[in-house]
Scaffold this motif. Structure first.
Motif, PDB file in Angstrom:
ATOM      1  N   MET A   1     -67.393 -23.770 -97.058  1.00  0.00           N
ATOM      2  CA  MET A   1     -68.178 -24.972 -97.258  1.00  0.00           C
ATOM      3  C   MET A   1     -69.052 -25.211 -96.029  1.00  0.00           C
ATOM      4  SD  MET A   1     -66.825 -28.733 -98.206  1.00  0.00           S
ATOM      5  CE  MET A   1     -67.121 -29.768 -96.803  1.00  0.00           C
ATOM      6  N   ARG A   2     -70.295 -25.537 -96.255  1.00  0.00           N
ATOM      7  CA  ARG A   2     -71.249 -25.754 -95.176  1.00  0.00           C
ATOM      8  C   ARG A   2     -71.293 -27.237 -94.809  1.00  0.00           C
ATOM      9  NH1 ARG A   2     -77.343 -23.670 -95.939  1.00  0.00           N
ATOM     10  NH2 ARG A   2     -78.025 -24.550 -93.991  1.00  0.00           N
ATOM     11  N   PRO A   3     -71.086 -27.571 -93.547  1.00  0.00           N
ATOM     12  CA  PRO A   3     -71.127 -28.988 -93.163  1.00  0.00           C
ATOM     13  C   PRO A   3     -72.531 -29.563 -93.303  1.00  0.00           C
ATOM     14  CG  PRO A   3     -70.889 -27.599 -91.228  1.00  0.00           C
ATOM     15  CD  PRO A   3     -70.818 -26.695 -92.422  1.00  0.00           C
ATOM     16  N   GLU A   4     -72.621 -30.831 -93.667  1.00  0.00           N
ATOM     17  CA  GLU A   4     -73.907 -31.504 -93.785  1.00  0.00           C
ATOM     18  C   GLU A   4     -74.262 -32.143 -92.455  1.00  0.00           C
ATOM     19  OE1 GLU A   4     -76.033 -31.578 -96.434  1.00  0.00           O
ATOM     20  OE2 GLU A   4     -74.646 -30.114 -97.318  1.00  0.00           O
ATOM     21  N   TYR A   5     -75.433 -31.838 -91.949  1.00  0.00           N
ATOM     22  CA  TYR A   5     -75.902 -32.397 -90.693  1.00  0.00           C
ATOM     23  C   TYR A   5     -77.414 -32.546 -90.760  1.00  0.00           C
ATOM     24  CZ  TYR A   5     -76.723 -27.431 -89.966  1.00  0.00           C
ATOM     25  OH  TYR A   5     -77.127 -26.136 -90.124  1.00  0.00           O
ATOM     26  N   GLY A   6     -77.948 -33.398 -89.883  1.00  0.00           N
ATOM     27  CA  GLY A   6     -79.387 -33.626 -89.898  1.00  0.00           C
ATOM     28  C   GLY A   6     -79.875 -34.132 -88.550  1.00  0.00           C
ATOM     29  N   MET A   7     -81.169 -34.427 -88.486  1.00  0.00           N
ATOM     30  CA  MET A   7     -81.790 -34.920 -87.253  1.00  0.00           C
ATOM     31  C   MET A   7     -81.099 -36.184 -86.755  1.00  0.00           C
ATOM     32  SD  MET A   7     -84.363 -33.397 -85.815  1.00  0.00           S
ATOM     33  CE  MET A   7     -85.198 -34.745 -85.028  1.00  0.00           C
ATOM     34  N   GLY A   8     -80.813 -36.230 -85.471  1.00  0.00           N
ATOM     35  CA  GLY A   8     -80.232 -37.414 -84.851  1.00  0.00           C
ATOM     36  C   GLY A   8     -78.729 -37.516 -84.973  1.00  0.00           C
ATOM     37  N   ASP A   9     -78.094 -36.633 -85.739  1.00  0.00           N
ATOM     38  CA  ASP A   9     -76.634 -36.679 -85.885  1.00  0.00           C
ATOM     39  C   ASP A   9     -75.953 -36.290 -84.580  1.00  0.00           C
ATOM     40  OD1 ASP A   9     -77.021 -37.314 -88.518  1.00  0.00           O
ATOM     41  OD2 ASP A   9     -76.212 -35.435 -89.321  1.00  0.00           O
ATOM     42  N   ILE A  10     -74.778 -36.857 -84.353  1.00  0.00           N
ATOM     43  CA  ILE A  10     -73.948 -36.496 -83.205  1.00  0.00           C
ATOM     44  C   ILE A  10     -72.903 -35.504 -83.717  1.00  0.00           C
ATOM     45  CG2 ILE A  10     -72.390 -37.330 -81.408  1.00  0.00           C
ATOM     46  CD1 ILE A  10     -75.231 -38.436 -81.126  1.00  0.00           C
ATOM     47  N   VAL A  11     -72.851 -34.324 -83.096  1.00  0.00           N
ATOM     48  CA  VAL A  11     -71.936 -33.277 -83.542  1.00  0.00           C
ATOM     49  C   VAL A  11     -71.010 -32.841 -82.409  1.00  0.00           C
ATOM     50  CG1 VAL A  11     -73.497 -32.391 -85.317  1.00  0.00           C
ATOM     51  CG2 VAL A  11     -73.631 -31.453 -83.032  1.00  0.00           C
ATOM     52  N   GLN A  12     -69.839 -32.360 -82.795  1.00  0.00           N
ATOM     53  CA  GLN A  12     -68.881 -31.827 -81.831  1.00  0.00           C
ATOM     54  C   GLN A  12     -68.863 -30.323 -81.997  1.00  0.00           C
ATOM     55  OE1 GLN A  12     -64.883 -33.254 -82.311  1.00  0.00           O
ATOM     56  NE2 GLN A  12     -64.153 -32.216 -80.491  1.00  0.00           N
ATOM     57  N   MET A  13     -68.998 -29.614 -80.878  1.00  0.00           N
ATOM     58  CA  MET A  13     -68.998 -28.159 -80.905  1.00  0.00           C
ATOM     59  C   MET A  13     -67.595 -27.646 -80.582  1.00  0.00           C
ATOM     60  SD  MET A  13     -72.087 -27.881 -81.733  1.00  0.00           S
ATOM     61  CE  MET A  13     -72.768 -26.251 -81.553  1.00  0.00           C
ATOM     62  N   LYS A  14     -67.330 -26.389 -80.876  1.00  0.00           N
ATOM     63  CA  LYS A  14     -66.008 -25.818 -80.644  1.00  0.00           C
ATOM     64  C   LYS A  14     -65.682 -25.712 -79.154  1.00  0.00           C
ATOM     65  CE  LYS A  14     -65.785 -23.258 -84.945  1.00  0.00           C
ATOM     66  NZ  LYS A  14     -65.808 -21.936 -85.570  1.00  0.00           N
ATOM     67  N   LYS A  15     -66.696 -25.439 -78.333  1.00  0.00           N
ATOM     68  CA  LYS A  15     -66.488 -25.305 -76.890  1.00  0.00           C
ATOM     69  C   LYS A  15     -67.207 -26.408 -76.135  1.00  0.00           C
ATOM     70  CE  LYS A  15     -65.650 -20.386 -76.673  1.00  0.00           C
ATOM     71  NZ  LYS A  15     -66.007 -19.142 -76.020  1.00  0.00           N
ATOM     72  N   GLN A  16     -66.672 -26.756 -74.993  1.00  0.00           N
ATOM     73  CA  GLN A  16     -67.255 -27.779 -74.142  1.00  0.00           C
ATOM     74  C   GLN A  16     -68.484 -27.227 -73.416  1.00  0.00           C
ATOM     75  OE1 GLN A  16     -64.691 -29.027 -70.883  1.00  0.00           O
ATOM     76  NE2 GLN A  16     -64.992 -31.139 -71.525  1.00  0.00           N
ATOM     77  N   HIS A  17     -69.447 -28.083 -73.126  1.00  0.00           N
ATOM     78  CA  HIS A  17     -70.638 -27.682 -72.370  1.00  0.00           C
ATOM     79  C   HIS A  17     -70.194 -27.318 -70.949  1.00  0.00           C
ATOM     80  CE1 HIS A  17     -74.569 -28.450 -70.264  1.00  0.00           C
ATOM     81  NE2 HIS A  17     -74.911 -27.600 -71.205  1.00  0.00           N
ATOM     82  N   PRO A  18     -70.838 -26.368 -70.286  1.00  0.00           N
ATOM     83  CA  PRO A  18     -70.448 -25.975 -68.929  1.00  0.00           C
ATOM     84  C   PRO A  18     -70.441 -27.119 -67.909  1.00  0.00           C
ATOM     85  CG  PRO A  18     -71.907 -24.329 -69.837  1.00  0.00           C
ATOM     86  CD  PRO A  18     -71.864 -25.463 -70.830  1.00  0.00           C
ATOM     87  N   CYS A  19     -71.116 -28.232 -68.201  1.00  0.00           N
ATOM     88  CA  CYS A  19     -71.108 -29.369 -67.269  1.00  0.00           C
ATOM     89  C   CYS A  19     -69.726 -30.037 -67.234  1.00  0.00           C
ATOM     90  CB  CYS A  19     -72.172 -30.397 -67.650  1.00  0.00           C
ATOM     91  SG  CYS A  19     -71.807 -31.351 -69.142  1.00  0.00           S
ATOM     92  N   LYS A  20     -68.860 -29.693 -68.178  1.00  0.00           N
ATOM     93  CA  LYS A  20     -67.486 -30.215 -68.278  1.00  0.00           C
ATOM     94  C   LYS A  20     -67.416 -31.701 -68.589  1.00  0.00           C
ATOM     95  CE  LYS A  20     -65.557 -26.305 -67.052  1.00  0.00           C
ATOM     96  NZ  LYS A  20     -65.275 -25.368 -68.062  1.00  0.00           N
ATOM     97  N   LYS A  21     -68.549 -32.315 -68.949  1.00  0.00           N
ATOM     98  CA  LYS A  21     -68.555 -33.740 -69.248  1.00  0.00           C
ATOM     99  C   LYS A  21     -68.390 -34.022 -70.733  1.00  0.00           C
ATOM    100  CE  LYS A  21     -71.409 -35.010 -65.323  1.00  0.00           C
ATOM    101  NZ  LYS A  21     -72.682 -35.572 -64.883  1.00  0.00           N
ATOM    102  N   SER A  22     -68.811 -33.090 -71.590  1.00  0.00           N
ATOM    103  CA  SER A  22     -68.821 -33.408 -73.015  1.00  0.00           C
ATOM    104  C   SER A  22     -68.833 -32.157 -73.884  1.00  0.00           C
ATOM    105  CB  SER A  22     -70.061 -34.252 -73.324  1.00  0.00           C
ATOM    106  OG  SER A  22     -70.094 -34.603 -74.671  1.00  0.00           O
ATOM    107  N   GLU A  23     -68.274 -32.295 -75.082  1.00  0.00           N
ATOM    108  CA  GLU A  23     -68.426 -31.276 -76.114  1.00  0.00           C
ATOM    109  C   GLU A  23     -69.159 -31.893 -77.307  1.00  0.00           C
ATOM    110  OE1 GLU A  23     -64.029 -31.695 -78.137  1.00  0.00           O
ATOM    111  OE2 GLU A  23     -64.339 -30.144 -76.669  1.00  0.00           O
TER     112      GLU A  23
END
Length: 66
Positions: A1-23
């Motif tokens: 199943m493909r998740p529904e997403y669009g412009m301006g949506d807030i999404v969570q990724m599987k890995k954290q950003h290298p800045c270590k502040k947020s995923e």
């Protein structure tokens, strides 16, 4: 199943950003490529749609624009 997403949506990724502040990222551009902005440090990342869908964990909140 493909998740529904669009412009301006807030999404969570599987890995954290290298800045270590947020995923958590906001979608800022959609097309063949998808541009997302880190909600921790403000860095902008561009991914192919295929890579984005592979790395996407879930949609945290939907934009009011939909």
């Amino acid at each position: 199943m493909r998740p529904e997403y669009g412009m301006g949506d807030i999404v969570q990724m599987k890995k954290q950003h290298p800045c270590k502040k947020s995923e958590v990222f906001q979608i800022t551009r959609m097309g063949a490529d998808i541009k997302i902005k880190c909600q921790g440090c403000g860095a902008v990342i561009m991914l192919t749609r295929q890579d984005f869908e592979k790395k996407l964990k879930k949609v945290v909140s939907r934009s009011e624009e939909h």
